[in-house]
Scaffold this motif. Structure first.
Motif, PDB file in Angstrom:
ATOM      1  N   ASP A  77      24.056  98.295  -3.826  1.00 15.16           N
ATOM      2  CA  ASP A  77      25.500  98.240  -4.027  1.00 15.16           C
ATOM      3  C   ASP A  77      26.063  99.648  -3.914  1.00 15.16           C
ATOM      4  OD1 ASP A  77      26.078  95.422  -4.656  1.00 15.16           O
ATOM      5  OD2 ASP A  77      24.681  95.767  -6.308  1.00 15.16           O
ATOM      6  N   PRO A 106      29.707  92.846  -8.647  1.00 15.72           N
ATOM      7  CA  PRO A 106      30.123  92.395  -7.314  1.00 15.72           C
ATOM      8  C   PRO A 106      29.789  90.916  -7.117  1.00 15.72           C
ATOM      9  CG  PRO A 106      28.961  94.485  -7.163  1.00 15.72           C
ATOM     10  CD  PRO A 106      28.785  94.002  -8.576  1.00 15.72           C
ATOM     11  N   SER A 112      33.183  95.047  -3.897  1.00 17.21           N
ATOM     12  CA  SER A 112      33.221  96.443  -4.340  1.00 17.21           C
ATOM     13  C   SER A 112      34.373  96.606  -5.329  1.00 17.21           C
ATOM     14  CB  SER A 112      33.402  97.376  -3.139  1.00 17.21           C
ATOM     15  OG  SER A 112      34.629  97.106  -2.477  1.00 17.21           O
ATOM     16  N   ASN A 117      29.891  99.219  -9.500  1.00 14.48           N
ATOM     17  CA  ASN A 117      30.017 100.271  -8.494  1.00 14.48           C
ATOM     18  C   ASN A 117      30.368 101.607  -9.132  1.00 14.48           C
ATOM     19  OD1 ASN A 117      31.477  97.616  -6.897  1.00 14.48           O
ATOM     20  ND2 ASN A 117      29.742  98.619  -5.892  1.00 14.48           N
TER      21      ASN A 117
END
Length: 323
Positions: A77, A106, A112, A117
């Motif tokens: 990710d 996610p 995103s 993240n």
């Protein structure tokens, strides 16, 4: 998500004889939680003396165990430089104050821009942990406190506390109606039999317990302090709807809003302009994975909920407040 191959071999100590297999292996491999080990057993990733066994099977002691499994990590990710409201940070964990509207993991529609993240950017080491160290979650439109592990040892310990129900999680929830008093809701939670995107109180669901007490009464609405004993998906939202006091603004479980008679225009406008469930994770307590000390954090209501409460208090005659 990326994966890491796990290959573990050991002999079960004689002093664990008579224990359940999952419990014994959690002792033998303390870096992995009992729930993760149970999942590996259920999926045939664990062999005891060359045979696949069940989590509840008892061990005799002395058996050779082989685990060949896959561990999901968050390394693929993208790390993103997103703002984080960090309430506490040390070598073992982070405590984050999540705003309403921020997605935690996610998923479809949110690849995103999530809390995960942001964590990968702020603390890249969490990418080697399951779900980037996130041991519990909050719904997108629920605000409040989350704890994040920074090491595998801390992750295992925090998961253990969740399973043992020793991690304290308290919420503030504004609900429709006026519950007579505080209480305890014990009702199993599982997938809705028709709408699989929703949860519901269903026979055969997972054991779930929610405690609540009255914080303030607003003549038609009530602010509750809610404590989770278990942590099922949407548990508070489902349990309060089951009690027929759904959370204000809940788009899934709230039903049709019925403002009380005589509600002023400003209060009505505040209600109509509140576009999320009025639920806030206000307090978090746990045993620190390094020191074992009991620690806690608390954050105030966010501005939108505080504003809604103020508008309701001003817009209703003689609001009565009480703990």
């Amino acid at each position: 998500m990326s994966t890491e191959r796990i290959e573990l071999d050991a002999r079960i100590p004689e002093d664990l004889a008579g224990q359940r297999l999952d419990a014994a292996l959690a002792r033998v491999f303390p870096d992995y939680s009992r729930s993760r080990i149970r999942q590996w057993i259920d999926t045939g990733r664990v062999q005891v003396a060359g045979q696949v066994r069940r989590p509840r099977d008892r061990v005799a002691g002395g058996e050779v165990v082989a685990i060949r499994a896959v561990l999901e990590t968050a390394a693929q990710d993208p790390a993103e430089d997103l703002p984080l409201d960090i309430v506490h940070e040390d070598a073992a964990l982070l405590v984050i104050h999540k705003p309403a509207g921020l997605v935690v993991h996610p998923a479809a529609g949110h690849p995103s821009g999530t809390l995960l993240n942001a964590l990968l950017h702020h603390a890249p080491e969490v990418g080697a942990l399951p779900r980037a160290g996130l041991v519990h979650r909050l719904d997108k439109d629920t605000s409040g406190l989350l704890v994040v592990a920074r090491t595998l040892e801390a992750h295992t310990e925090l998961v253990r506390q969740l399973q043992a129900r020793t991690m304290g999680r308290e919420y503030l929830a504004l609900v429709q109606g006026e519950p007579v008093a505080g209480g305890r809701i014990e009702a199993p939670v599982g997938r809705h039999p028709v709408d699989r995107k929703r949860m519901a109180v269903v026979a055969g669901g997972r054991f779930a317990v929610t405690h609540y007490r009255v914080e303030a009464r607003l003549n038609g609405f009530t602010l509750l302090r809610v404590r989770l004993e278990t942590g099922r998906t949407h548990q508070i939202r489902v349990h309060m709807a089951h009690l027929r006091h759904p959370i204000v603004g809940d788009p899934v479980y709230g039903g049709r809003m019925r403002p009380p008679p005589g509600l002023g225009e400003a209060a009505l406008a505040a209600l109509q302009g509140f576009h999320r469930q009025a639920l806030h994770a206000a307090r978090l307590s746990l045993e620190h994975p390094l020191s074992g000390e009991r620690v806690s954090w608390e954050v105030p209501l966010p501005g939108d909920m505080a504003g809604l409460l103020a508008a309701l208090g001003e817009g209703l005659p003689n609001p009565a407040h009480g703990r």
